[in-house]
Design an enzyme around this catalytic site. Structure first.
Site, short mmCIF file in Angstrom:
data_model
loop_
_atom_site.label_atom_id
_atom_site.label_comp_id
_atom_site.label_asym_id
_atom_site.label_seq_id
_atom_site.Cartn_x
_atom_site.Cartn_y
_atom_site.Cartn_z
N TYR A 57 0.82 -1.36 -0.02
CA TYR A 57 -0.08 -0.12 -0.11
C TYR A 57 0.95 1.29 -0.05
O TYR A 57 0.30 2.40 0.00
CB TYR A 57 -1.03 -0.02 1.20
N HIS A 122 0.77 -11.80 1.37
CA HIS A 122 -0.41 -10.93 0.62
C HIS A 122 -0.78 -11.94 -0.43
O HIS A 122 -2.15 -11.75 -0.67
CB HIS A 122 0.36 -9.72 0.18
N SER A 201 -12.78 -6.08 1.58
CA SER A 201 -13.95 -5.60 0.92
C SER A 201 -15.33 -5.99 1.41
O SER A 201 -16.14 -6.56 0.48
CB SER A 201 -13.84 -5.95 -0.57
N PRO A 202 -15.83 -6.11 2.65
CA PRO A 202 -16.95 -6.73 3.00
C PRO A 202 -18.10 -5.72 2.32
O PRO A 202 -19.40 -6.35 2.72
CB PRO A 202 -16.85 -6.26 4.58
N LEU A 203 -17.91 -4.66 2.02
CA LEU A 203 -19.12 -4.00 1.45
C LEU A 203 -19.11 -3.89 -0.08
O LEU A 203 -19.57 -2.85 -0.73
CB LEU A 203 -19.14 -2.42 1.90
N GLY A 204 -18.45 -4.83 -0.62
CA GLY A 204 -18.35 -5.08 -2.18
C GLY A 204 -17.79 -3.88 -2.71
O GLY A 204 -17.93 -3.30 -3.81
N GLY A 206 -17.56 -0.82 -1.75
CA GLY A 206 -18.47 0.15 -1.77
C GLY A 206 -19.80 0.03 -2.24
O GLY A 206 -20.77 0.86 -2.13
N PHE A 207 -20.11 -0.93 -3.05
CA PHE A 207 -21.42 -1.14 -3.90
C PHE A 207 -22.57 -1.45 -2.83
O PHE A 207 -23.52 -0.89 -3.06
CB PHE A 207 -21.08 -2.13 -4.86
#
Length: 326
Positions: A57, A122, A201-204, A206-207
């Site tokens: 990152y 990673h 990415s538990p919220l896709g 951001g989707f």
């Protein structure tokens, strides 16, 4: 906030952690350092104890996390990662033991700490025997420079092999109502071996917040510009799924994002998602997901939605999918 034990290793973290990637990498321009530090400290004040970074990152990420958590370092868990040539995901994989040791030393300096709590590979490197990778981390643990070993996006064979050399504490992979592939083989294996699961990415990406539709545009440098799932046609189709999730959220007096996080927490008691954000109000919204209790009826309703409206589009492009060890 509720604490969760990740498997059998003794690692305990807040039910919802903070993914710090987006503060410096992947979603457009980097956040101002002062703002990033303020956000991380606000997360801790609200009960978050898991902060996730990585060499890949950028140096700024680990330095930001290290400076932010310094006042409460002994009360939180820092996770970081090794596994890419010169820390650059585009340059290819490199999990040679000498490289692992080098990354550990530089991460310790950047994070301003004497021990990395959770050190992940990673991505699985097919050119380095897993016994050598796990052995290198085992040696770092013996030296007191690392506490716990983790892997990211690893498959059954790699997890099993690594765990036999140095027990794994956590696996990190993408998992959400948008990406359910881990349910097939990964979750049963983790349960069998006593390994915790940390979904990124538990919220896709951001989707699942309900704030992205076919007309949404992303900044230059935002990884979503390259992902099939965010192509125009897929976005339009996938918005139908989010709309139905929103109906469940409305009945719970919650937001779609909070329901998405509560759904993950309801799957297993050893799951601790790490949503990322750059905004305080989104941070507070995400943390609120830990307080949403989904009943058996709610979960059945969501299962029906997910069965009726399949997600359109792959989560990564073809090149990125090659680095996923499945």
């Amino acid at each position: 906030m509720q604490q969760r034990k990740l498997g059998n290793s003794g690692l305990e973290v807040s039910a919802i952690g903070l993914g710090c990637m987006g503060l410096t990498f992947g979603y457009g321009p980097a956040t101002d350092k002062r703002d990033g530090i303020a956000l991380i400290r606000a997360a801790y004040e609200r009960g978050v104890t898991l902060f996730d970074s990585a060499e890949a990152y950028g140096q700024a990420s680990e330095e930001m996390v290290g400076e932010a958590v310094a006042p409460f370092r002994d009360k939180i868990v820092i996770a970081t990662k090794f596994g890419f040539k010169d820390g650059d995901a585009k340059a290819g994989l490199d999990s040679r033991p000498e490289r692992i040791r080098q990354v550990a030393e530089q991460s310790l300096k950047r994070l301003k700490t004497d021990c990395i709590d959770l050190f992940y590979q990673h991505r699985v490197d097919p050119n380095v025997p897993m016994e050598d990778v796990a052995g290198a981390v085992r040696d770092l643990i013996a030296a007191g420079k690392v506490k716990y070993f983790g892997m990211c996006e690893a498959g059954v064979e790699a997890i099993t092999c690594a765990h036999a050399v140095q027990p794994l504490s956590a696996l990190q992979s993408e998992y959400s109502m948008f990406t359910r592939e881990p349910e097939q083989e990964i979750l049963p294996l983790l349960e069998k071996l006593g390994i915790g699961f940390i979904p990124f990415s538990p919220l896709g990406k951001g989707f699942l917040t309900g704030k992205i539709d076919a007309g949404t545009s992303f900044a230059a440098g935002d990884i979503r510009n390259t992902l099939p799932r965010f192509a125009d046609e897929a976005r339009e189709a996938n918005h139908n799924l989010v709309t139905l999730i929103g109906e469940v959220a409305a009945r719970k007096n919650a937001t779609p994002a909070q329901v998405a996080l509560a759904w993950l927490l309801a799957q297993k008691p050893w799951i601790a998602p790490i949503p990322g954000t750059t905004k305080l109000h989104r941070l507070e919204e995400n943390i609120g997901g830990a307080d949403v209790v989904l009943t058996a009826e709610d979960l059945r309703a969501l299962a029906d939605v997910l069965a009726r409206v399949p997600v359109q589009g792959e989560r990564y492009n073809a090149q990125q999918m090659k680095t996923v060890n499945r």
